[in-house]
Design an enzyme around this catalytic site. Structure first.
Site, PDB file in Angstrom:
ATOM      1  N   ASP A 151       0.808  -1.216   0.000  1.00 49.75           N
ATOM      2  CA  ASP A 151       0.000   0.000   0.000  1.00 49.75           C
ATOM      3  C   ASP A 151       0.831   1.251   0.000  1.00 49.75           C
ATOM      4  O   ASP A 151       2.011   1.223   0.297  1.00 49.75           O
ATOM      5  CB  ASP A 151      -0.832   0.029   1.289  1.00 49.75           C
TER       6      ASP A 151
ATOM      7  N   LYS B 228      -3.445   3.266  -2.491  1.00 48.69           N
ATOM      8  CA  LYS B 228      -4.401   4.309  -2.818  1.00 48.69           C
ATOM      9  C   LYS B 228      -3.964   5.575  -2.107  1.00 48.69           C
ATOM     10  O   LYS B 228      -3.440   5.523  -1.007  1.00 48.69           O
ATOM     11  CB  LYS B 228      -5.805   3.967  -2.334  1.00 48.69           C
TER      12      LYS B 228
ATOM     13  N   MET C  80      -8.338   9.237   9.089  1.00 49.31           N
ATOM     14  CA  MET C  80      -8.843   9.817   7.835  1.00 49.31           C
ATOM     15  C   MET C  80      -9.667  11.082   8.142  1.00 49.31           C
ATOM     16  O   MET C  80      -9.755  11.505   9.271  1.00 49.31           O
ATOM     17  CB  MET C  80      -9.660   8.803   7.029  1.00 49.31           C
TER      18      MET C  80
END
Ligand code: SAH
Length: 510
Positions: free
Chosen positions: A43, A65, A180
């Site tokens: 990742d 991502k 996040m």
């Protein structure tokens, strides 16, 4: 059914938590899985340095991502893991932090389970707890809370109404940690306030936690969004809400390290062990490598080959740099099968780093002057009688010949032989050159004159107020010749000496 009846044994997929960034926070089990991997699917957030634990021949597939931009869609990643595992491979799915905390590791495991394929989970240090810890914030503390709530500030993209019950989060006791959603901070803090959370609740944002780029911003529920906006404080970051944030005042161990907050560019050769880099990082600096030179064989290899054939005949071998030691012994062992072919030469060196390299090849050092400069070594030789003794000086092509000339004056028979040469590094393998252009540095270090020469040849813009650190007088004089100021020169001319001089420099400038 016997094993033989199966056409092909299925592989296995390890869902491995890579930790939040500091490569030291990978678990032993994680490293073990990596070291046996046939393929690693990794990742964006997992530190690229971790990939070095996988065998060189292992395939490396980037599935990362960044918010909004998906390299591989989740279904594609799931399908890839199933395909690779079914092919009989040992697959490591390396995921940032812990694989089962907002990492969609659960979905990946479910796909493997549905396909009837074996998988294992290797938990990791999550940024939700490890991130705050590196900012001196324990997520729980006996005096302030007994409950910890972890929530995501970023839900399925495109979702119109929030599935997160902000009222429940706001009314829950204890610490809240948000992953996040740092880009939606105003909205989220607004919702929490509206739901009754105290606007004075202490909040900390920890960005790039556990990496050298870690930054922390503190405020309150009512001020943090504006502060983040003002400071352009971007993802990846964790947000901590609660009284535990105040403990940072006494527990901020990362910020208290001597070089914390200092950005230092380290010029060095690509292959050199990252001794200085590691040391500066340990001291808290955001140190990065700026590759400037590369070691190559000398232009004319014949003199070196001749010397190697006659190597037994020397009374002394004098090494002046770790690179010289490495070049010498690598070639020596290519030419000779028996270590005893070196003969009975005594070994003299300049510098602890050079001595250490010699010892790595299992040879003792007979002479090392207190000061790590050629003049000092010469003084030592003056005390001994070196008349008619045969001396070998394996060194860099184009290095200064003072030592050879002076030793000859003492009556020694000197072979001054180039065993390597330094050439400019043309590739930005570590990305350091780009980083220097974009972000600059507070300080740049030079451990040899040729590093300085090749650094200047890169023609990079020098950031305003850039400090320079030199390992010793020879390097400093080269730097001055090139028009580079010398902010500090290490009194002890080796890597630990340079690192400690940098600490002293910043301690006195505080
Ligand atoms: N499974 C991961 C979380 C994945 S979600 C874990 O356990 O850590 C991705 C979010 O994690 C980021 O948006 C950020 O909020 C957080 N994160 C991951 N690494 C981080 C880091 N080094 N510093 C700060 N936040 C980080």
């Amino acid at each position: 059914m016997s094993k033989k009846a199966q056409p092909q044994s299925p592989g296995v997929c390890y869902l491995v938590g890579a930790g939040p960034g500091d490569p030291g926070l990978l678990t032993l089990r994680g490293r073990e899985c990596l070291s046996r991997a046939d393929v690693v699917v990794y990742d964006y957030l997992s530190n690229a340095e971790l990939l070095a634990h996988a065998p060189v021949q292992a395939e490396r597939i980037y599935a990362g991502k960044t918010a909004g931009r998906h390299a591989l869609r989740q279904e594609e990643t799931n399908a890839l893991l199933v395909k690779l595992t079914r092919e009989g491979k040992r697959v490591v799915r390396l995921k940032g932090g812990d694989p089962f905390l907002f990492g969609r590791g659960g979905e990946e495991a479910a796909e493997l389970a549905a396909a009837g394929l074996p998988f294992e989970v290797v938990p990791g240090v999550t940024s939700a707890i490890g991130g705050p810890a590196y900012a001196g914030i324990p997520v729980t503390h006996r005096a302030s809370n007994a409950v910890l709530t972890i929530f995501t500030g970023h839900e399925e993209p495109g979702k119109e109404t929030s599935g997160i019950d902000y009222a429940a989060i706001a009314s829950a006791p204890g610490t809240k940690v948000m992953l996040m959603g740092i880009d939606r901070l105003a909205l989220i803090t607004g919702r929490l306030t509206a739901a009754g959370m105290d606007p004075g609740t202490p909040v900390a944002l920890v960005r790039w936690a556990t990496t050298p780029r870690q930054e922390t911003l503190t405020g309150t529920l009512s001020t943090i969004a504006a502060l983040a906006e003002e400071r352009n404080f971007k993802a990846p970051a964790v947000a901590v809400f609660g009284d535990v944030v105040n403990l940072r005042g006494t527990l901020d161990w990362v910020g208290r390290r001597p070089l914390s907050g200092r950005r230092i560019a380290v010029t060095r050769t690509r292959s050199q062990a990252g001794g200085l880099l590691a040391m500066l990082r340990e001291l808290g600096a955001d140190a990065y490598e700026l590759p400037t030179i590369r070691i190559e064989p000398p232009t004319d290899k014949i003199p070196f080959m001749e010397v190697l054939a006659d190597v037994r005949t020397y009374d002394w071998i004098v090494f002046t740099s770790p690179n010289g030691v490495e070049a010498f012994f690598n070639a020596f062992y290519l030419a000779h099968e028996d270590a005893r072919d070196l003969g009975g030469a005594q070994i003299a060196v300049i510098g602890n780093g050079t001595a250490k390299k010699v010892r790595e090849y299992r040879y003792a050092v007979d002479l090392i002057p207190e000061e790590f400069v050629a003049e000092s070594l010469l003084e030592e030789f003056k005390k001994l009688n070196v008349e008619h003794l045969k001396m070998l000086l394996p060194r860099a092509e184009g290095a200064r010949e003072m030592l050879a000339v002076e030793l000859e004056k003492l009556g020694a028979i000197v072979d001054d032989v180039p065993v390597y040469r330094t050439v400019p590094e043309t590739e930005d393998v570590s990305g350091g050159i780009l980083r220097f252009r974009e972000e600059g540095a507070d300080m740049i270090t030079f451990t040899s004159g040729s590093m300085a020469t090749h650094f200047m040849a890169l023609g990079l813009p020098l950031p305003e107020g850039l400090q320079t650190a030199s390992i010793g007088p020879v390097t400093s004089s080269e730097m001055r010749k090139l028009g580079l100021p010398v902010s500090l020169e290490a009194p002890q001319h080796d890597i630990p000496g340079l690192a400690s001089a940098i600490c002293t420099f910043y301690a006195s400038s505080k």
